[in-house]
Scaffold this active site. Sequence first.
Site, PDB file in Angstrom:
ATOM      1  N   ASN A   1       0.961  -1.129  -0.020  1.00 44.71           N
ATOM      2  CA  ASN A   1      -0.114  -0.036  -0.001  1.00 44.71           C
ATOM      3  C   ASN A   1       0.850   1.317  -0.172  1.00 44.71           C
ATOM      4  O   ASN A   1       2.113   1.173   0.446  1.00 44.71           O
ATOM      5  CB  ASN A   1      -0.835   0.034   1.274  1.00 44.71           C
ATOM      6  CG  ASN A   1      -1.790   1.269   1.400  1.00 44.71           C
ATOM      7  OD1 ASN A   1      -2.442   1.704   0.319  1.00 44.71           O
ATOM      8  ND2 ASN A   1      -1.804   1.798   2.617  1.00 44.71           N
TER       9      ASN A   1
ATOM     10  N   HIS B   1       0.640   5.066   1.386  1.00 43.20           N
ATOM     11  CA  HIS B   1      -0.276   5.973   2.327  1.00 43.20           C
ATOM     12  C   HIS B   1       0.606   7.397   2.374  1.00 43.20           C
ATOM     13  O   HIS B   1       1.919   7.677   2.506  1.00 43.20           O
ATOM     14  CB  HIS B   1      -0.208   5.604   3.790  1.00 43.20           C
ATOM     15  CG  HIS B   1      -1.051   6.007   4.576  1.00 43.20           C
ATOM     16  ND1 HIS B   1      -2.324   6.296   4.478  1.00 43.20           N
ATOM     17  CD2 HIS B   1      -0.765   7.047   5.701  1.00 43.20           C
ATOM     18  CE1 HIS B   1      -2.709   6.988   5.591  1.00 43.20           C
ATOM     19  NE2 HIS B   1      -1.678   7.397   6.178  1.00 43.20           N
TER      20      HIS B   1
ATOM     21  N   SER C   1       4.573   7.074   2.753  1.00 43.45           N
ATOM     22  CA  SER C   1       5.128   5.888   2.911  1.00 43.45           C
ATOM     23  C   SER C   1       4.486   4.395   2.015  1.00 43.45           C
ATOM     24  O   SER C   1       3.257   4.412   1.874  1.00 43.45           O
ATOM     25  CB  SER C   1       4.529   5.370   4.320  1.00 43.45           C
ATOM     26  OG  SER C   1       5.049   6.471   5.403  1.00 43.45           O
TER      27      SER C   1
ATOM     28  N   ASP D   1      -3.226   0.657   8.294  1.00 43.03           N
ATOM     29  CA  ASP D   1      -2.024   1.444   7.682  1.00 43.03           C
ATOM     30  C   ASP D   1      -0.730   1.109   8.835  1.00 43.03           C
ATOM     31  O   ASP D   1       0.028   2.038   9.037  1.00 43.03           O
ATOM     32  CB  ASP D   1      -2.241   2.832   7.890  1.00 43.03           C
ATOM     33  CG  ASP D   1      -3.235   3.241   6.503  1.00 43.03           C
ATOM     34  OD1 ASP D   1      -3.177   2.868   5.388  1.00 43.03           O
ATOM     35  OD2 ASP D   1      -4.157   4.477   6.925  1.00 43.03           O
TER      36      ASP D   1
HETATM   37  C1  GAR Z   1      -2.477   9.072  -2.998  1.00 40.35           C
HETATM   38  O1  GAR Z   1      -1.953  10.222  -2.543  1.00 40.35           O
HETATM   39  C2  GAR Z   1      -2.246   7.710  -1.892  1.00 40.35           C
HETATM   40  O2  GAR Z   1      -1.419   7.825  -1.078  1.00 40.35           O
HETATM   41  C3  GAR Z   1      -3.755   7.898  -1.233  1.00 40.35           C
HETATM   42  O3  GAR Z   1      -4.690   8.274  -1.883  1.00 40.35           O
HETATM   43  C4  GAR Z   1      -3.789   9.082  -3.353  1.00 40.35           C
HETATM   44  C5  GAR Z   1      -4.459   8.330  -4.678  1.00 40.35           C
HETATM   45  O4  GAR Z   1      -3.949   8.930  -5.908  1.00 40.35           O
HETATM   46  N1  GAR Z   1      -4.057   6.747  -0.566  1.00 40.35           N
HETATM   47  C6  GAR Z   1      -4.679   6.710   0.554  1.00 40.35           C
HETATM   48  O5  GAR Z   1      -5.057   7.649   1.227  1.00 40.35           O
HETATM   49  C7  GAR Z   1      -5.083   5.373   1.235  1.00 40.35           C
HETATM   50  N2  GAR Z   1      -5.643   5.482   2.264  1.00 40.35           N
HETATM   51  P1  GAR Z   1      -3.976   8.343  -7.119  1.00 40.35           P
HETATM   52  O6  GAR Z   1      -5.443   7.558  -7.504  1.00 40.35           O
HETATM   53  O7  GAR Z   1      -3.755   9.397  -8.046  1.00 40.35           O
HETATM   54  O8  GAR Z   1      -2.840   7.228  -7.302  1.00 40.35           O
END
Ligand code: GAR
Length: 210
Positions: free
Chosen positions: A107, A109, A136, A145
Amino acid sequence: AKSIVVLVSGNGSNLQAILEQISLGKINGKVTAVVSNKQSAYALTRAKEAGIPAIFIDHKSFASRESYDQALKKSIDEFTPDLIVLAGFMRILTPEFVDYYSARMLNIHPSLLPKYKGLDTHQRAIDAGDVEHGASVHFVTPELDGGPVVLQSKVPIFERQDPDELAQRVQQQERQMYPLVISWFCSDRLKMQNNKAMLDDKILAEMGYA
Ligand code: GAR
């Protein structure tokens, strides 16, 4: 090449970065399917444009988290994945699902874990008065997480920081670091063992540690 199934809910900028590094030959893997719990996720469009099966499984049509995760698992396993990549997948997974893919699910985060698990991480880092923030990559374990971190990337928080601008800088880092970690996993240089991330000596040497 390893079979990679990517789970998404949104824009898919991380998915795009992974696909780019695969097409450049930097990852010994292939994205065999992209699965979303949101029909409107732009990530599904990106998958279709890349000729990858783009699958929507609506959580609203399942009575429980368990039954949704079972359907998700069934759909994923058709692609016999070596690795599951959560890339902006905004749903909590059941412990059964997580254990089933133990040591083969990553994942990303948007915080410097263990800080700011959960949602709204950019605003929370600003509100806390932090001077730095980041992202991370970690192995997924049943603790939300909370799995072992593989790599982190930091960005500064500026005076009168706007959360959207901060999110953009964090996401720029994400697009660098996630494909790198995935490349390590796909070339058998990264594992999870005893609930810890383990890198082989070759990577440590490449990074200047050995
Ligand atoms: C990213 O910033 C990721 O870290 C976050 O969502 C965004 C997705 O962007 N993930 C979380 O918050 C997981 N709980 P993307 O769809 O453009 O890859």
